[in-house]
Design a protein around this motif. Structure first.
Motif, mmCIF file in Angstrom:
data_model
loop_
_atom_site.group_PDB
_atom_site.id
_atom_site.type_symbol
_atom_site.label_atom_id
_atom_site.label_comp_id
_atom_site.label_asym_id
_atom_site.label_seq_id
_atom_site.Cartn_x
_atom_site.Cartn_y
_atom_site.Cartn_z
ATOM 1 N N GLU A 1 54.795 63.195 42.921
ATOM 2 C CA GLU A 1 54.915 61.906 43.602
ATOM 3 C C GLU A 1 56.038 61.956 44.629
ATOM 4 O O GLU A 1 55.963 61.336 45.688
ATOM 5 N N ASP B 1 47.048 58.672 44.043
ATOM 6 C CA ASP B 1 46.153 57.927 43.143
ATOM 7 C C ASP B 1 44.747 58.515 43.172
ATOM 8 O O ASP B 1 44.070 58.598 42.132
ATOM 9 N N GLN B 2 44.303 58.931 44.340
ATOM 10 C CA GLN B 2 42.960 59.490 44.503
ATOM 11 C C GLN B 2 42.789 60.791 43.729
ATOM 12 O O GLN B 2 41.744 61.024 43.101
ATOM 13 N N ILE B 3 43.802 61.642 43.751
ATOM 14 C CA ILE B 3 43.700 62.956 43.119
ATOM 15 C C ILE B 3 44.134 62.918 41.655
ATOM 16 O O ILE B 3 43.488 63.499 40.779
ATOM 17 N N ALA B 4 45.232 62.237 41.359
ATOM 18 C CA ALA B 4 45.802 62.268 40.008
ATOM 19 C C ALA B 4 45.007 61.428 39.024
ATOM 20 O O ALA B 4 44.910 61.774 37.840
ATOM 21 N N LYS B 5 44.466 60.299 39.497
ATOM 22 C CA LYS B 5 43.777 59.338 38.622
ATOM 23 C C LYS B 5 44.628 59.095 37.379
ATOM 24 O O LYS B 5 45.827 58.843 37.471
ATOM 25 N N ASP B 6 44.030 59.177 36.188
ATOM 26 C CA ASP B 6 44.798 58.894 34.965
ATOM 27 C C ASP B 6 44.886 60.107 34.037
ATOM 28 O O ASP B 6 45.246 59.974 32.869
ATOM 29 N N ASP B 7 44.589 61.306 34.553
ATOM 30 C CA ASP B 7 44.591 62.478 33.672
ATOM 31 C C ASP B 7 45.548 63.571 34.149
ATOM 32 O O ASP B 7 45.441 64.721 33.732
ATOM 33 N N ARG C 1 52.550 62.616 36.522
ATOM 34 C CA ARG C 1 53.171 62.339 37.808
ATOM 35 C C ARG C 1 54.682 62.492 37.673
ATOM 36 O O ARG C 1 55.268 62.034 36.696
ATOM 37 N N LYS D 1 38.641 69.965 40.046
ATOM 38 C CA LYS D 1 39.021 68.549 40.044
ATOM 39 C C LYS D 1 39.410 68.087 41.441
ATOM 40 O O LYS D 1 38.988 67.021 41.893
ATOM 41 N N ASP E 1 36.480 67.819 43.844
ATOM 42 C CA ASP E 1 35.661 66.642 43.536
ATOM 43 C C ASP E 1 36.305 65.350 44.029
ATOM 44 O O ASP E 1 35.609 64.396 44.381
ATOM 45 N N ARG E 2 37.651 65.328 44.042
ATOM 46 C CA ARG E 2 38.357 64.080 44.319
ATOM 47 C C ARG E 2 38.889 63.938 45.741
ATOM 48 O O ARG E 2 39.214 62.832 46.174
#
Length: 287
Positions: free
Chosen positions: A132, A183-189, A192, A282, A285-286
């Motif tokens: 981040e 936010d687009q790449i990390a999402k919630d998995d 950070r 990942k 895809d993102r």
């Protein structure tokens, strides 16, 4: 007009180090340190349109699920990233025929995929850590006039005070990644955190082989540092330059690393290839 000595072009019209022509670069760019990781990224592509290499700089551009993407190797270190980000920007924002900056500037998207050493217990082997913020030990941004527009000075001062930063070290800097891209790449998995870009692999990252460290407690102070809820999560060697140069040039950029060593637990895993493949998939895809 930009002089030929300042932006060098090859005889075929390609940019000096990368040997790329403007039409060979996609707007979405995966950055990797290792030139041999470029074909690994491209192995996921549905088609390939070009494969260009000069020295450690290799680029493969192709299509992935309807998205045009370039995979580009930077080599190791922020000095190489100074070359790569500057030349990638020039490819889209400088008219090579007139040597003038274009009136309509293009915004590129950079995602660095790398390997890293974790500095917190949650950064276990095989985990994915998103930067981040990036804290540069390298001093690169200090050579640019717009540094203060992207540098988070309060964070830097708190870090210097907590770690008893030596006056003879480079002046550190801190730059945030593009928040929407994170936010687009990390999402919630993905984890950070704050990543340190060191200007070396051994001494600057607190490793002793035969040479003694000038400040043996620096890593201990880094690990205990916290500022407004942010903690230093990992060491690597490129993210600060990518984040800083991209922010000054108006591009979107971020770094995500696979943890292959945990400095606290003193563990390392050299068989991380499957984890890197999963991370590449990942990101593709993102992005």
């Amino acid at each position: 007009m930009i002089a030929s000595s300042e932006l060098i072009l090859n005889a075929d019209g390609s940019v000096f180090h990368l040997h790329l022509l403007p039409e060979q670069l996609a707007d979405k760019v995966i950055l990797v340190g290792d030139q041999n990781r470029v074909p690994l990224v491209a192995s996921f592509f549905d088609s390939v349109e070009c494969d260009v290499q000069n020295r450690e700089f290799r680029t493969i551009t192709g299509m992935y699920k309807g998205k045009r993407i370039s995979a580009v190797s930077t080599g190791i270190g922020t000095d190489n990233c100074d070359i790569v980000i500057t030349e990638l920007d020039a490819l889209v924002n400088v008219d090579f025929a007139t040597r003038e900056v274009k009136k309509q500037l293009k915004k590129l998207t950079f995602v660095r995929i790398g390997t890293s050493g974790g500095l917190q217990p949650e950064c276990d082997l095989g985990s994915f850590v998103v930067s981040e913020k990036s804290l540069g030990f390298d001093g690169l941004l200090n050579f640019y006039a717009d540094k203060d527009k992207v540098n988070e000075a309060d964070f830097v001062e708190a870090f210097k005070e907590h770690t008893h930063w030596a006056a003879h070290h480079n002046e550190p800097y801190v730059v945030s990644a593009d928040a929407a891209l994170v936010d687009q790449i990390a999402k919630d998995d993905m984890i950070r955190g704050v990543t340190i870009s060191a200007n070396g692999f051994y001494g600057p990252q607190g490793r002793e082989v035969r040479l003694k460290l000038a400040d043996p407690k620096l890593n201990e102070n880094i690990e205990s540092f916290e500022y407004n809820g942010h903690r230093i999560t990992n060491f690597e060697m490129e993210s600060s330059a990518i984040a800083g140069l991209s922010a000054m040039l108006g591009h979107r950029a971020m770094t995500v690393c696979c943890i292959i060593a945990n400095r606290l637990a003193k563990k390392a895993n050299v068989n991380y290839q499957e984890a890197i493949k999963a991370l590449i998939k990942k990101v593709l895809d993102r992005i």
